[in-house]
Design an enzyme around this catalytic site. Structure first.
Site, PDB file in Angstrom:
ATOM      1  N   SER A 164       1.008  -1.001  -0.224  1.00 37.51           N
ATOM      2  CA  SER A 164       0.493  -0.115  -0.119  1.00 37.51           C
ATOM      3  C   SER A 164       0.875   1.454   0.023  1.00 37.51           C
ATOM      4  CB  SER A 164      -1.221  -0.137   0.761  1.00 37.51           C
ATOM      5  OG  SER A 164      -1.562   1.011   1.280  1.00 37.51           O
ATOM      6  N   HIS A 180      -1.265  -0.994  -4.560  1.00 33.83           N
ATOM      7  CA  HIS A 180      -2.638  -1.068  -3.355  1.00 33.83           C
ATOM      8  C   HIS A 180      -2.850   0.454  -3.581  1.00 33.83           C
ATOM      9  CE1 HIS A 180      -5.778  -2.221  -1.238  1.00 33.83           C
ATOM     10  NE2 HIS A 180      -5.533  -1.089  -0.124  1.00 33.83           N
ATOM     11  N   ASP A 187      -5.016   3.987  -2.009  1.00 33.15           N
ATOM     12  CA  ASP A 187      -5.443   4.493  -0.626  1.00 33.15           C
ATOM     13  C   ASP A 187      -6.375   5.291  -1.211  1.00 33.15           C
ATOM     14  OD1 ASP A 187      -5.573   1.844   0.776  1.00 33.15           O
ATOM     15  OD2 ASP A 187      -3.477   2.256   1.017  1.00 33.15           O
ATOM     16  N   MET A 241      -8.840   8.139  -0.080  1.00 31.31           N
ATOM     17  CA  MET A 241      -9.497   8.683   1.160  1.00 31.31           C
ATOM     18  C   MET A 241     -10.248   9.785   1.097  1.00 31.31           C
ATOM     19  SD  MET A 241      -7.116   7.495   4.075  1.00 31.31           S
ATOM     20  CE  MET A 241      -6.123   5.551   4.311  1.00 31.31           C
ATOM     21  N   HIS A 282      -8.568   0.941  -4.008  1.00 28.05           N
ATOM     22  CA  HIS A 282      -9.527   0.449  -2.846  1.00 28.05           C
ATOM     23  C   HIS A 282     -10.111   1.918  -2.529  1.00 28.05           C
ATOM     24  CE1 HIS A 282      -9.494  -0.247   1.854  1.00 28.05           C
ATOM     25  NE2 HIS A 282     -10.667  -0.092   1.660  1.00 28.05           N
ATOM     26  N   MET A 312     -12.058   4.485  -0.463  1.00 28.84           N
ATOM     27  CA  MET A 312     -12.574   4.672   1.060  1.00 28.84           C
ATOM     28  C   MET A 312     -13.755   5.961   0.833  1.00 28.84           C
ATOM     29  SD  MET A 312      -9.695   3.236   3.098  1.00 28.84           S
ATOM     30  CE  MET A 312      -8.971   3.192   1.506  1.00 28.84           C
ATOM     31  N   MET A 347     -11.162  -5.784   6.074  1.00 26.03           N
ATOM     32  CA  MET A 347     -10.164  -5.067   7.149  1.00 26.03           C
ATOM     33  C   MET A 347     -10.275  -5.387   7.930  1.00 26.03           C
ATOM     34  SD  MET A 347      -9.781  -1.785   4.623  1.00 26.03           S
ATOM     35  CE  MET A 347      -9.079  -1.156   5.428  1.00 26.03           C
ATOM     36  N   GLY A 393      -8.422   4.462   6.775  1.00 25.28           N
ATOM     37  CA  GLY A 393      -8.690   5.779   7.151  1.00 25.28           C
ATOM     38  C   GLY A 393      -7.253   5.889   7.853  1.00 25.28           C
ATOM     39  N   PHE A 394      -6.247   5.163   7.792  1.00 26.39           N
ATOM     40  CA  PHE A 394      -4.667   5.382   8.257  1.00 26.39           C
ATOM     41  C   PHE A 394      -3.708   4.350   8.624  1.00 26.39           C
ATOM     42  CE2 PHE A 394      -7.444   8.023  10.870  1.00 26.39           C
ATOM     43  CZ  PHE A 394      -7.022   9.342   9.951  1.00 26.39           C
ATOM     44  N   ASP A 434      -6.236  -6.187   4.566  1.00 28.41           N
ATOM     45  CA  ASP A 434      -6.027  -4.652   4.876  1.00 28.41           C
ATOM     46  C   ASP A 434      -5.870  -4.857   6.199  1.00 28.41           C
ATOM     47  OD1 ASP A 434      -5.144  -2.244   3.880  1.00 28.41           O
ATOM     48  OD2 ASP A 434      -7.020  -1.755   2.566  1.00 28.41           O
ATOM     49  N   GLY A 435      -4.771  -3.885   6.701  1.00 32.36           N
ATOM     50  CA  GLY A 435      -4.741  -2.898   8.162  1.00 32.36           C
ATOM     51  C   GLY A 435      -3.808  -4.377   9.160  1.00 32.36           C
ATOM     52  N   GLY A 436      -2.431  -3.680   8.916  1.00 30.45           N
ATOM     53  CA  GLY A 436      -1.836  -4.378  10.522  1.00 30.45           C
ATOM     54  C   GLY A 436      -1.172  -5.635   9.903  1.00 30.45           C
ATOM     55  N   GLY A 464       0.572  -2.083   4.180  1.00 26.94           N
ATOM     56  CA  GLY A 464       1.444  -0.339   4.126  1.00 26.94           C
ATOM     57  C   GLY A 464       3.199  -0.488   5.151  1.00 26.94           C
ATOM     58  N   SER A 465       2.543  -0.465   6.331  1.00 24.11           N
ATOM     59  CA  SER A 465       4.265  -0.109   6.698  1.00 24.11           C
ATOM     60  C   SER A 465       4.803  -1.078   7.012  1.00 24.11           C
ATOM     61  CB  SER A 465       3.351   0.675   8.205  1.00 24.11           C
ATOM     62  OG  SER A 465       2.717  -0.275   8.858  1.00 24.11           O
TER      63      SER A 465
HETATM   64  C1  DX5 Z   1      -6.374   1.834   5.439  1.00 24.94           C
HETATM   65  C2  DX5 Z   1      -5.759   1.884   4.013  1.00 24.94           C
HETATM   66  C3  DX5 Z   1      -4.879   0.670   3.923  1.00 24.94           C
HETATM   67  C4  DX5 Z   1      -3.553   0.990   4.999  1.00 24.94           C
HETATM   68  C5  DX5 Z   1      -2.781  -0.548   5.191  1.00 24.94           C
HETATM   69  O1  DX5 Z   1      -7.040   2.949   5.805  1.00 24.94           O
HETATM   70  O2  DX5 Z   1      -7.343   1.225   3.259  1.00 24.94           O
HETATM   71  O3  DX5 Z   1      -4.213  -0.214   2.944  1.00 24.94           O
HETATM   72  O4  DX5 Z   1      -2.510   1.516   3.791  1.00 24.94           O
HETATM   73  O5  DX5 Z   1      -1.654   0.427   6.341  1.00 24.94           O
HETATM   74  P1  DX5 Z   1      -0.710  -0.607   7.288  1.00 24.94           P
HETATM   75  O6  DX5 Z   1      -1.035  -1.822   6.519  1.00 24.94           O
HETATM   76  O7  DX5 Z   1       0.086  -0.191   8.199  1.00 24.94           O
HETATM   77  O8  DX5 Z   1      -1.835  -1.663   8.056  1.00 24.94           O
HETATM   78 ZN    ZN Z   2      -6.156  -0.101   1.398  1.00 21.70          ZN
END
Ligand code: DX5
Ligand code: ZN
Length: 226
Positions: free
Chosen positions: A12, A37, A39, A41, A70, A72, A141, A146-147, A179-181, A201-202
């Site tokens: 991401s 990916h 994102d 928003m 994606h 959002m 999710m 959002g982040f 997606d997420g964490g 992502g991170s």
């Molecule tokens: C969050 C996004 C994700 C985000 C995931 O709302 O949809 O795609 O980038 O980031 P990590 O992998 O750091 O949780």
């Molecule tokens: Zn995403």
């Protein structure tokens, strides 16, 4: 498209340096990213604002792998054509953001993109009952959207298993994306539950060596995915 069951890693870009997106894409592609990916928003559906079709178009010029977009955003129907024209290969909309989900899914497909539905952590599987046969994939999710960089919500794992069981029982070719964490610790949990497309992502862009970060995720799930 990769054969069903094949694990796909979708970095991401949200956690990358937005002033150097081309470089970020090249580096994760060199490390074997299957998808990029993206994102989107709008500051309404989620409390954050990111990017729109012009940036997706710029990303498309630099990426060789498909763009997984994606959305959002509220009222995604208004923007789906623009995102596909900009280069989205797959478009995900949130079940919580759309009133006429069947229409929205058909709209995505009418522009030639793959169509996916995302479910927030608190949205039950029943939201998919009547639409599962029409989608190419479901995005579960595992954080509240959002982040980037949020903590994985582990109680969502049984929901992934539930969706996996539902599509298997119905014989549907629906893939499960998460997606997420997602990192090397959480990836084995979601893959064991049936997920095959992992957004991270991170866990990738937060590390100095992105290749090693992707490799660590792949290695963590290797046994499960063999
Ligand atoms: C969050 C996004 C994700 C985000 C995931 O709302 O949809 O795609 O980038 O980031 P990590 O992998 O750091 O949780
Ligand atoms: Zn995403």
């Amino acid at each position: 498209m990769k054969p069903a069951g094949h694990l796909q890693i979708a970095p991401s870009l949200l956690s990358s340096d937005f002033a150097a997106l081309g470089d970020a894409i090249a580096r994760v592609e060199a490390g074997g990213a299957d998808l990029i990916h993206v994102d989107v928003m709008d500051g309404h559906f989620v409390p954050n604002i990111t990017l729109g079709p012009p940036i997706v178009k710029a990303i498309r010029k630099r990426a060789r792998v498909p763009l997984d977009v994606h959305l959002m955003i509220e009222s995604p129907d208004l923007f789906i054509e623009a995102f596909v024209e900009a280069g989205a290969a797959s478009v995900t909309v949130h079940a919580e953001a759309v009133v006429h989900l069947n229409r929205t899914i058909q709209l995505i497909k009418s522009f030639g993109a793959r169509a996916g539905v995302a479910l927030n952590p608190a949205t039950p599987v029943v939201a998919l009952e009547e639409i599962a046969a029409d989608v190419d994939y479901v995005l579960v999710m595992t954080v509240n959207p959002g982040f980037g960089g949020q903590k994985f919500i582990e109680p969502v794992v049984p929901k992934i298993r539930h969706i996996s069981q539902m599509v298997r029982e119905r014989g549907l070719p629906v893939e499960i994306e998460v997606d997420g964490g997602i990192d090397e610790k959480t990836a084995p949990l979601v893959v064991a539950a049936g997920a095959r497309i992992l957004v991270a992502g991170s866990a990738i862009f937060g590390k100095p060596d992105r290749n090693a970060a992707m490799e660590a995720i792949r290695n963590a799930v290797q046994v499960l995915n063999a």
